[in-house]
Design a protein around this motif. Structure first.
Motif, PDB file in Angstrom:
ATOM      1  N   VAL A 182      -0.060   0.263  -2.449  1.00 10.85           N
ATOM      2  CA  VAL A 182       0.880   1.290  -2.871  1.00 10.85           C
ATOM      3  C   VAL A 182       0.155   2.627  -2.846  1.00 10.85           C
ATOM      4  O   VAL A 182      -0.883   2.788  -3.486  1.00 10.85           O
ATOM      5  N   ALA A 183       0.692   3.586  -2.100  1.00 12.69           N
ATOM      6  CA  ALA A 183      -0.004   4.860  -1.877  1.00 12.69           C
ATOM      7  C   ALA A 183      -0.377   5.584  -3.165  1.00 12.69           C
ATOM      8  O   ALA A 183      -1.450   6.166  -3.272  1.00 12.69           O
ATOM      9  N   TRP A 184       0.470   5.573  -4.153  1.00 11.26           N
ATOM     10  CA  TRP A 184       0.174   6.324  -5.375  1.00 11.26           C
ATOM     11  C   TRP A 184      -0.795   5.592  -6.303  1.00 11.26           C
ATOM     12  O   TRP A 184      -1.218   6.136  -7.298  1.00 11.26           O
ATOM     13  N   SER A 185      -1.195   4.370  -5.950  1.00 10.71           N
ATOM     14  CA  SER A 185      -2.154   3.654  -6.783  1.00 10.71           C
ATOM     15  C   SER A 185      -3.537   3.585  -6.147  1.00 10.71           C
ATOM     16  O   SER A 185      -4.415   2.919  -6.661  1.00 10.71           O
ATOM     17  N   LEU A 186      -3.724   4.257  -5.027  1.00 11.07           N
ATOM     18  CA  LEU A 186      -5.013   4.233  -4.355  1.00 11.07           C
ATOM     19  C   LEU A 186      -6.018   5.107  -5.092  1.00 11.07           C
ATOM     20  O   LEU A 186      -5.666   6.137  -5.655  1.00 11.07           O
ATOM     21  N   ALA A 187      -7.263   4.678  -5.077  1.00  7.29           N
ATOM     22  CA  ALA A 187      -8.338   5.434  -5.739  1.00  7.29           C
ATOM     23  C   ALA A 187      -9.078   6.264  -4.695  1.00  7.29           C
ATOM     24  O   ALA A 187      -9.370   5.787  -3.602  1.00  7.29           O
ATOM     25  N   TRP A 188      -9.379   7.508  -5.048  1.00 11.04           N
ATOM     26  CA  TRP A 188     -10.072   8.429  -4.148  1.00 11.04           C
ATOM     27  C   TRP A 188     -11.338   8.911  -4.820  1.00 11.04           C
ATOM     28  O   TRP A 188     -11.374   9.157  -6.015  1.00 11.04           O
ATOM     29  N   SER A 189     -12.395   9.070  -4.045  1.00  9.44           N
ATOM     30  CA  SER A 189     -13.647   9.585  -4.581  1.00  9.44           C
ATOM     31  C   SER A 189     -13.562  11.108  -4.654  1.00  9.44           C
ATOM     32  O   SER A 189     -12.628  11.725  -4.132  1.00  9.44           O
ATOM     33  N   GLU A 190     -14.561  11.710  -5.280  1.00  4.78           N
ATOM     34  CA  GLU A 190     -14.578  13.166  -5.426  1.00  4.78           C
ATOM     35  C   GLU A 190     -14.688  13.879  -4.082  1.00  4.78           C
ATOM     36  O   GLU A 190     -14.232  15.012  -3.937  1.00  4.78           O
TER      37      GLU A 190
END
Length: 66
Positions: free
Chosen positions: A5-13
């Motif tokens: 799910v796109a809105w639950s993806l984790a992104w690094s700084e």
């Protein structure tokens, strides 16, 4: 396997997708893309370090490669 799910993806700084999410996304793309594209996606999975995907579900990986 369903796509992440796109809105639950984790992104690094630095703007990169978190390793586990990148692995999950690549897995779902391998299953849905054409046979012409699949080898490059599989190669991308293969170069990921095992420590990056330590939380992956082995049954899904086994089923994907079987």
């Amino acid at each position: 396997m369903t796509a992440p799910v796109a809105w639950s993806l984790a992104w690094s700084e630095d703007g990169e997708l978190a390793p586990q999410d990148r692995f999950d996304l690549l897995q779902s793309l391998v299953q849905t893309e054409s046979q012409d594209v699949q080898p490059s996606l599989i190669a991308a999975v293969e170069v990921m370090e095992l420590t990056e995907v330590s939380g992956s579900h082995c049954t899904s990986v086994t089923r994907l490669w079987a």
